[in-house]
Design a protein around this motif. Structure first.
Motif, PDB file in Angstrom:
ATOM      1  N   UNK A   1      23.379   6.516  18.481  1.00 47.73           N
ATOM      2  CA  UNK A   1      22.494   5.124  18.144  1.00 47.73           C
ATOM      3  C   UNK A   1      21.325   6.322  18.121  1.00 47.73           C
ATOM      4  N   UNK A   2      20.678   5.262  17.766  1.00 51.19           N
ATOM      5  CA  UNK A   2      19.245   5.159  17.420  1.00 51.19           C
ATOM      6  C   UNK A   2      18.285   5.958  17.993  1.00 51.19           C
ATOM      7  N   UNK A   3      18.574   5.530  19.204  1.00 54.49           N
ATOM      8  CA  UNK A   3      17.943   5.997  20.332  1.00 54.49           C
ATOM      9  C   UNK A   3      19.150   5.864  21.655  1.00 54.49           C
ATOM     10  N   UNK A   4      18.826   6.548  23.130  1.00 50.54           N
ATOM     11  CA  UNK A   4      19.600   5.721  24.297  1.00 50.54           C
ATOM     12  C   UNK A   4      19.382   3.921  24.561  1.00 50.54           C
ATOM     13  N   UNK A   5      20.857   3.753  24.864  1.00 47.23           N
ATOM     14  CA  UNK A   5      20.893   1.966  24.026  1.00 47.23           C
ATOM     15  C   UNK A   5      20.850   1.711  25.352  1.00 47.23           C
ATOM     16  N   UNK A   6      20.793   2.995  26.467  1.00 52.52           N
ATOM     17  CA  UNK A   6      20.121   2.259  28.001  1.00 52.52           C
ATOM     18  C   UNK A   6      19.019   2.045  28.373  1.00 52.52           C
ATOM     19  N   UNK A   7      18.187   2.834  27.080  1.00 54.85           N
ATOM     20  CA  UNK A   7      16.778   2.578  27.512  1.00 54.85           C
ATOM     21  C   UNK A   7      16.102   1.537  26.389  1.00 54.85           C
ATOM     22  N   UNK A   8      17.370   1.591  25.642  1.00 60.42           N
ATOM     23  CA  UNK A   8      16.174   0.661  24.318  1.00 60.42           C
ATOM     24  C   UNK A   8      17.353  -0.497  23.656  1.00 60.42           C
ATOM     25  N   UNK A   9      17.813  -1.569  24.901  1.00 55.95           N
ATOM     26  CA  UNK A   9      19.087  -2.050  24.635  1.00 55.95           C
ATOM     27  C   UNK A   9      19.556  -2.305  22.701  1.00 55.95           C
ATOM     28  N   UNK A  10      18.567  -2.926  22.133  1.00 58.43           N
ATOM     29  CA  UNK A  10      18.989  -3.039  20.939  1.00 58.43           C
ATOM     30  C   UNK A  10      18.828  -2.160  19.768  1.00 58.43           C
ATOM     31  N   UNK A  11      19.068  -0.430  20.428  1.00 61.05           N
ATOM     32  CA  UNK A  11      19.365   0.253  19.630  1.00 61.05           C
ATOM     33  C   UNK A  11      20.212   0.312  18.477  1.00 61.05           C
ATOM     34  N   UNK A  12      20.878   0.364  17.628  1.00 64.13           N
ATOM     35  CA  UNK A  12      21.848   0.916  17.062  1.00 64.13           C
ATOM     36  C   UNK A  12      22.705   1.435  16.454  1.00 64.13           C
ATOM     37  N   UNK A  13      23.548   1.026  16.068  1.00 62.90           N
ATOM     38  CA  UNK A  13      24.914   2.504  15.817  1.00 62.90           C
ATOM     39  C   UNK A  13      24.563   3.079  14.348  1.00 62.90           C
ATOM     40  N   UNK A  14      24.364   4.425  13.871  1.00 61.79           N
ATOM     41  CA  UNK A  14      24.110   4.453  12.546  1.00 61.79           C
ATOM     42  C   UNK A  14      24.984   4.786  12.074  1.00 61.79           C
ATOM     43  N   UNK A  15      25.076   4.308  10.197  1.00 58.34           N
ATOM     44  CA  UNK A  15      26.371   4.518   9.944  1.00 58.34           C
ATOM     45  C   UNK A  15      27.000   5.542   9.574  1.00 58.34           C
ATOM     46  N   UNK A  16      25.503   6.296   9.350  1.00 55.50           N
ATOM     47  CA  UNK A  16      25.926   7.868   8.242  1.00 55.50           C
ATOM     48  C   UNK A  16      24.952   8.088   9.065  1.00 55.50           C
ATOM     49  N   UNK A  17      24.566   9.744   9.317  1.00 55.20           N
ATOM     50  CA  UNK A  17      23.721  10.973   9.157  1.00 55.20           C
ATOM     51  C   UNK A  17      24.063  12.295   8.630  1.00 55.20           C
TER      52      UNK A  17
ATOM     53  N   UNK B   1       9.332   1.834  14.871  1.00 49.50           N
ATOM     54  CA  UNK B   1       9.984   2.325  12.894  1.00 49.50           C
ATOM     55  C   UNK B   1      11.653   2.445  13.396  1.00 49.50           C
ATOM     56  N   UNK B   2      11.800   1.818  14.333  1.00 49.98           N
ATOM     57  CA  UNK B   2      13.130   1.215  14.060  1.00 49.98           C
ATOM     58  C   UNK B   2      13.554   0.083  14.151  1.00 49.98           C
ATOM     59  N   UNK B   3      12.443  -1.070  14.297  1.00 52.19           N
ATOM     60  CA  UNK B   3      13.358  -2.123  14.277  1.00 52.19           C
ATOM     61  C   UNK B   3      12.713  -2.680  15.832  1.00 52.19           C
ATOM     62  N   UNK B   4      12.394  -3.810  16.645  1.00 52.25           N
ATOM     63  CA  UNK B   4      11.873  -4.789  17.105  1.00 52.25           C
ATOM     64  C   UNK B   4      13.836  -5.100  18.086  1.00 52.25           C
ATOM     65  N   UNK B   5      14.873  -5.137  17.097  1.00 48.94           N
ATOM     66  CA  UNK B   5      15.860  -6.174  17.641  1.00 48.94           C
ATOM     67  C   UNK B   5      15.783  -7.465  17.790  1.00 48.94           C
ATOM     68  N   UNK B   6      16.541  -8.421  17.425  1.00 54.84           N
ATOM     69  CA  UNK B   6      16.100  -9.681  16.992  1.00 54.84           C
ATOM     70  C   UNK B   6      15.677 -10.078  18.751  1.00 54.84           C
ATOM     71  N   UNK B   7      16.443 -10.161  19.903  1.00 52.28           N
ATOM     72  CA  UNK B   7      16.028 -10.517  21.381  1.00 52.28           C
ATOM     73  C   UNK B   7      14.542 -10.239  21.275  1.00 52.28           C
ATOM     74  N   UNK B   8      14.056  -9.394  20.837  1.00 51.87           N
ATOM     75  CA  UNK B   8      12.392  -9.150  21.211  1.00 51.87           C
ATOM     76  C   UNK B   8      11.709  -9.475  19.658  1.00 51.87           C
ATOM     77  N   UNK B   9      11.946 -10.658  19.241  1.00 49.87           N
ATOM     78  CA  UNK B   9      11.165 -10.787  18.184  1.00 49.87           C
ATOM     79  C   UNK B   9      10.586 -11.715  18.942  1.00 49.87           C
TER      80      UNK B   9
END
Ligand code: ASP
Ligand code: MG
Length: 409
Positions: free
Chosen positions: A180-196, A401-409
């Motif tokens: 994930x882009x970060x720990x989803x427990x801290x940032x619920x709208x963190x998203x899964x990376x397709x490739x890294x 850097x990675x966006x606020x996610x829909x719920x936060x907009x």
């Protein structure tokens, strides 16, 4: 033409119960219809800790050789259980321990490194239509002693087997959906990376994103083994960890990681002359303590201050060593601070996008978060801050850097 070869690794929660093992057997069976399959298993969740505790109940510092015999048994059990579960489904399978394949390692018990792998016996099993079920985490040294590869070492077993057998893919099944882009427990709208890329994964892994053992990623990078990290609890595609691709730099930041397991040591009034850093850090290295960030100030009046971080578990040992050296060389006072966190922003795109560091500092400044230390690499900026601001820092940096996610907009 033989069928494509896939190495599948199942972590501790994926084989954590009889039901889970049956589910893994179902997956392996499905894959084995169209592939040759090597399945690498971890011990059942919690088992390695339980075994270590047993050994430590008898001696605070159990003999490393015997301790490895004890902990390696966890994977012995699951490899045979999965093989039995496959037989119960009518699938031909054979279990292998590290020494039966012959995964040769050095003799550094509890953190052994793989030296070479014989894959003959594996291929004999695969070529006769059997699934090879391999006990992860273990190998054998030149004295025929059982060794283990360090916590999380089954990942490395899987990647090393994929490299040795030139497998077409290496799938790492775990209890999360990917990286994930970060720990989803801290940032619920963190998203899964397709490739890294391997390098980004290495930075994220070493920063405490504990999805993969770091060594397994190093191995994958060295042998260009593409890894697919995915969940064994659903069929969703996970994250591919792959060689760098040309368009990867377009994304400035891949993820934000944090590490709360570090502590900081500051040594003041160090005489500013050649050889002092070596005097301080050589005995620390000799104890096997890994130093992460190091900052040395510009000297004034022939003295300088030095600050560095070490794993929190080692801080007392490191401090003792530093105090000894300080006495010896006539430096000032040494002290430690444990309430710190390292927060890092990682991305290949930093190489070509200017101003990322500045944006990080501005983002933290807006929240009134003080930066105690800074370190950078080509694809990473890390800051050390007061531990109580960890979540806040991760959240604001992710949003920046990675966006606020829909719920936060
Ligand atoms: N069972 C070992 C551990 O818990 C190895 C692994 O799971 O990868 O660290
Ligand atoms: Mg693991």
């Amino acid at each position: 033409m033989s069928l494509p070869l896939v190495v599948q690794k199942y972590g501790g929660t994926s084989v954590g119960s009889v039901e889970r093992i049956q589910e893994v057997a179902r997956r392996v069976e499905e894959c084995a219809r169209t592939h040759r399959v090597v399945a690498v298993v971890s011990a059942m969740a919690g088992e390695t800790d339980r075994l270590l505790k047993l050994a430590r109940a008898l001696a605070p510092d159990p003999t490393p050789r015997e301790s490895d015999v004890v902990v390696a048994s966890g994977e012995q059990v699951t490899s045979a259980l999965l093989s039995i579960a496959l037989h119960a489904r009518g699938v031909a399978a054979q279990s292998f321990l590290g020494h039966q394949i012959r995964i040769h390692t050095d003799s550094a018990h509890s953190r052994a490194r793989i030296r070479s792998i014989d894959s003959e016996r594996l291929f004999t099993a695969l070529d006769s239509g059997r699934v090879a079920v391999v006990a992860g985490f273990q190998g054998v040294d030149e004295h025929e002693s059982i060794t283990t590869l360090g916590r999380g070492g089954s990942d490395t077993t899987a990647v090393a087997l994929a490299a040795a057998t030139k497998a077409d893919a290496c799938e790492i099944y775990t209890d999360v959906d990917g990286v994930y882009t970060t720990d989803p427990r801290i940032v619920p709208h963190a998203h899964k990376l397709e490739r890294i890329s391997y390098d980004e994964m290495l930075e994220l892994a070493s920063l405490g994103a504990k999805v993969l053992q770091i060594r397994s990623v190093e191995f994958a990078k060295r042998y260009s083994v593409p890894l697919h990290v995915r969940s064994s609890f659903n069929g969703h595609p996970g994250t591919w960890v792959v060689p760098e691709e040309s368009n990867m730099e377009e994304v400035t930041v891949a993820g934000v990681a944090y590490d709360r397991d570090q502590a900081k040591i500051t040594l003041t009034a160090v005489p500013d002359r050649p050889g002092l850093a070596a005097k301080i850090f050589s005995p620390i290295a000799a104890r096997g303590i890994v130093v992460d960030m190091i900052i040395q100030n510009v000297g004034a009046d022939g003295k300088t201050d030095m600050t560095f971080t070490v794993p929190r578990l080692e801080v007392d040992n490191a401090l003792r060593i530093v105090r000894e050296v300080a006495r010896e060389v006539g430096a000032g006072d040494a002290r430690s601070e444990g309430d710190i966190a390292k927060v890092s922003v990682v991305g290949l795109g930093m190489r070509s996008h200017a101003g990322v560091a500045a944006q990080i500092f501005e983002t933290l400044a807006r929240e009134g978060i003080n930066i105690q230390m800074i370190s950078t690499s080509e694809i990473k900026v890390s800051v050390v801050i007061d531990a109580k601001y960890t979540e806040l820092a991760v959240r604001v940096l992710h949003d920046a850097f990675l966006g606020k996610g829909e719920e936060a907009v």
